[in-house]
Design a protein around this motif. Structure first.
Motif, PDB file in Angstrom:
ATOM      1  N   VAL A 110     101.129 -35.016 -95.171  1.00  0.00           N
ATOM      2  CA  VAL A 110     101.753 -34.889 -93.856  1.00  0.00           C
ATOM      3  C   VAL A 110     103.272 -34.875 -94.043  1.00  0.00           C
ATOM      4  CG1 VAL A 110     101.752 -37.381 -93.445  1.00  0.00           C
ATOM      5  CG2 VAL A 110     101.848 -35.830 -91.514  1.00  0.00           C
ATOM      6  N   SER A 111     103.936 -33.993 -93.287  1.00  0.00           N
ATOM      7  CA  SER A 111     105.397 -33.944 -93.332  1.00  0.00           C
ATOM      8  C   SER A 111     105.961 -34.675 -92.129  1.00  0.00           C
ATOM      9  CB  SER A 111     105.890 -32.496 -93.296  1.00  0.00           C
ATOM     10  OG  SER A 111     105.510 -31.833 -94.475  1.00  0.00           O
ATOM     11  N   LEU A 112     106.957 -35.517 -92.370  1.00  0.00           N
ATOM     12  CA  LEU A 112     107.676 -36.176 -91.287  1.00  0.00           C
ATOM     13  C   LEU A 112     109.036 -35.497 -91.215  1.00  0.00           C
ATOM     14  CD1 LEU A 112     106.814 -39.930 -91.947  1.00  0.00           C
ATOM     15  CD2 LEU A 112     105.684 -38.312 -90.443  1.00  0.00           C
ATOM     16  N   LYS A 113     109.243 -34.753 -90.153  1.00  0.00           N
ATOM     17  CA  LYS A 113     110.455 -33.953 -90.011  1.00  0.00           C
ATOM     18  C   LYS A 113     111.611 -34.812 -89.516  1.00  0.00           C
ATOM     19  CE  LYS A 113     108.365 -29.979 -90.779  1.00  0.00           C
ATOM     20  NZ  LYS A 113     108.516 -29.372 -92.098  1.00  0.00           N
ATOM     21  N   CYS A 114     112.792 -34.526 -90.027  1.00  0.00           N
ATOM     22  CA  CYS A 114     114.008 -35.175 -89.564  1.00  0.00           C
ATOM     23  C   CYS A 114     115.153 -34.200 -89.785  1.00  0.00           C
ATOM     24  CB  CYS A 114     114.256 -36.465 -90.345  1.00  0.00           C
ATOM     25  SG  CYS A 114     115.810 -37.290 -89.904  1.00  0.00           S
ATOM     26  N   SER A 115     115.850 -33.867 -88.717  1.00  0.00           N
ATOM     27  CA  SER A 115     117.007 -32.984 -88.860  1.00  0.00           C
ATOM     28  C   SER A 115     118.234 -33.685 -88.287  1.00  0.00           C
ATOM     29  CB  SER A 115     116.767 -31.650 -88.154  1.00  0.00           C
ATOM     30  OG  SER A 115     116.523 -31.854 -86.785  1.00  0.00           O
ATOM     31  N   PHE A 116     119.402 -33.300 -88.780  1.00  0.00           N
ATOM     32  CA  PHE A 116     120.636 -33.935 -88.333  1.00  0.00           C
ATOM     33  C   PHE A 116     121.787 -32.935 -88.344  1.00  0.00           C
ATOM     34  CE2 PHE A 116     120.605 -34.292 -92.900  1.00  0.00           C
ATOM     35  CZ  PHE A 116     121.920 -34.075 -93.279  1.00  0.00           C
ATOM     36  N   LYS A 117     122.801 -33.267 -87.569  1.00  0.00           N
ATOM     37  CA  LYS A 117     124.057 -32.521 -87.568  1.00  0.00           C
ATOM     38  C   LYS A 117     125.162 -33.531 -87.816  1.00  0.00           C
ATOM     39  CE  LYS A 117     123.090 -28.643 -84.458  1.00  0.00           C
ATOM     40  NZ  LYS A 117     121.662 -28.751 -84.197  1.00  0.00           N
ATOM     41  N   SER A 118     126.209 -33.114 -88.517  1.00  0.00           N
ATOM     42  CA  SER A 118     127.315 -34.013 -88.793  1.00  0.00           C
ATOM     43  C   SER A 118     128.630 -33.283 -88.600  1.00  0.00           C
ATOM     44  CB  SER A 118     127.223 -34.547 -90.230  1.00  0.00           C
ATOM     45  OG  SER A 118     128.322 -35.397 -90.485  1.00  0.00           O
ATOM     46  N   SER A 119     129.601 -34.020 -88.051  1.00  0.00           N
ATOM     47  CA  SER A 119     130.928 -33.437 -87.863  1.00  0.00           C
ATOM     48  C   SER A 119     131.761 -33.554 -89.141  1.00  0.00           C
ATOM     49  CB  SER A 119     131.646 -34.138 -86.702  1.00  0.00           C
ATOM     50  OG  SER A 119     131.731 -35.527 -86.965  1.00  0.00           O
ATOM     51  N   SER A 120     131.257 -34.291 -90.126  1.00  0.00           N
ATOM     52  CA  SER A 120     131.955 -34.449 -91.404  1.00  0.00           C
ATOM     53  C   SER A 120     131.268 -33.609 -92.473  1.00  0.00           C
ATOM     54  CB  SER A 120     131.927 -35.907 -91.850  1.00  0.00           C
ATOM     55  OG  SER A 120     132.529 -36.729 -90.882  1.00  0.00           O
ATOM     56  N   PRO A 121     132.028 -33.198 -93.503  1.00  0.00           N
ATOM     57  CA  PRO A 121     131.399 -32.463 -94.609  1.00  0.00           C
ATOM     58  C   PRO A 121     130.340 -33.336 -95.284  1.00  0.00           C
ATOM     59  CG  PRO A 121     133.808 -32.448 -94.801  1.00  0.00           C
ATOM     60  CD  PRO A 121     133.459 -33.397 -93.689  1.00  0.00           C
ATOM     61  N   ILE A 122     129.280 -32.705 -95.766  1.00  0.00           N
ATOM     62  CA  ILE A 122     128.227 -33.441 -96.474  1.00  0.00           C
ATOM     63  C   ILE A 122     128.750 -33.801 -97.866  1.00  0.00           C
ATOM     64  CG2 ILE A 122     125.852 -33.347 -97.339  1.00  0.00           C
ATOM     65  CD1 ILE A 122     126.054 -33.121 -94.277  1.00  0.00           C
ATOM     66  N   THR A 123     128.747 -35.105 -98.179  1.00  0.00           N
ATOM     67  CA  THR A 123     129.206 -35.553 -99.498  1.00  0.00           C
ATOM     68  C   THR A 123     128.135 -36.432-100.130  1.00  0.00           C
ATOM     69  OG1 THR A 123     130.213 -37.628 -98.746  1.00  0.00           O
ATOM     70  CG2 THR A 123     131.591 -35.639 -98.614  1.00  0.00           C
ATOM     71  N   GLU A 124     128.431 -36.923-101.353  1.00  0.00           N
ATOM     72  CA  GLU A 124     127.476 -37.814-102.023  1.00  0.00           C
ATOM     73  C   GLU A 124     127.403 -39.177-101.342  1.00  0.00           C
ATOM     74  OE1 GLU A 124     131.467 -37.971-103.802  1.00  0.00           O
ATOM     75  OE2 GLU A 124     130.047 -36.321-103.626  1.00  0.00           O
ATOM     76  N   SER A 125     128.287 -39.424-100.361  1.00  0.00           N
ATOM     77  CA  SER A 125     128.229 -40.679 -99.599  1.00  0.00           C
ATOM     78  C   SER A 125     127.121 -40.665 -98.552  1.00  0.00           C
ATOM     79  CB  SER A 125     129.555 -40.931 -98.883  1.00  0.00           C
ATOM     80  OG  SER A 125     130.598 -41.027 -99.817  1.00  0.00           O
ATOM     81  N   LEU A 126     126.584 -39.478 -98.240  1.00  0.00           N
ATOM     82  CA  LEU A 126     125.533 -39.378 -97.229  1.00  0.00           C
ATOM     83  C   LEU A 126     124.307 -40.181 -97.664  1.00  0.00           C
ATOM     84  CD1 LEU A 126     124.352 -36.486 -95.111  1.00  0.00           C
ATOM     85  CD2 LEU A 126     122.666 -37.522 -96.623  1.00  0.00           C
ATOM     86  N   THR A 127     123.755 -40.953 -96.723  1.00  0.00           N
ATOM     87  CA  THR A 127     122.526 -41.692 -97.007  1.00  0.00           C
ATOM     88  C   THR A 127     121.475 -41.387 -95.945  1.00  0.00           C
ATOM     89  OG1 THR A 127     123.222 -43.649 -95.756  1.00  0.00           O
ATOM     90  CG2 THR A 127     123.720 -43.629 -98.114  1.00  0.00           C
ATOM     91  N   VAL A 128     120.227 -41.417 -96.369  1.00  0.00           N
ATOM     92  CA  VAL A 128     119.086 -41.265 -95.476  1.00  0.00           C
ATOM     93  C   VAL A 128     118.189 -42.474 -95.697  1.00  0.00           C
ATOM     94  CG1 VAL A 128     117.033 -39.895 -94.899  1.00  0.00           C
ATOM     95  CG2 VAL A 128     119.142 -38.736 -95.633  1.00  0.00           C
TER      96      VAL A 128
END
Length: 93
Positions: free
Chosen positions: A5-23
């Motif tokens: 089963v897939s659990l979908k999650c989408s997001f938008k961010s006003s900041s550039p995606i960096t290695e600091s991003l966490t999920v």
């Protein structure tokens, strides 16, 4: 039951995606009780190593495309509950 089963999650961010991003994915059983973290992502996926979802969660997301989805292998009825996806992309929270 029994299939992936897939659990979908989408997001938008006003900041550039960096290695600091966490999920973080958390789970609470339908019967209530403690929330538990079942998956963490920061540059690479960290599926849980304990509990009922051990060895059953895989990362299917792509943060560059705003996708933080996961998949659960061999689901059973007792997996039913509340799944919460939380994405932080500093300084955008």
């Amino acid at each position: 039951v029994g299939e992936q089963v897939s659990l979908k999650c989408s997001f938008k961010s006003s900041s550039p995606i960096t290695e600091s991003l966490t999920v973080d994915w958390t789970y609470r059983p339908l019967t209530g009780g403690q929330m538990e973290t079942i998956f963490h992502y920061q540059s690479v996926p960290y599926p849980t190593t304990v509990g009922k979802f051990k060895d059953r969660i895989s990362w299917v997301g792509n943060v560059a495309k705003g996708d933080a989805s996961i998949a659960i292998q061999s689901p059973v009825m007792s997996d039913n509950g509340t799944f919460i996806c939380s994405v932080k992309n500093p300084p955008d929270v």
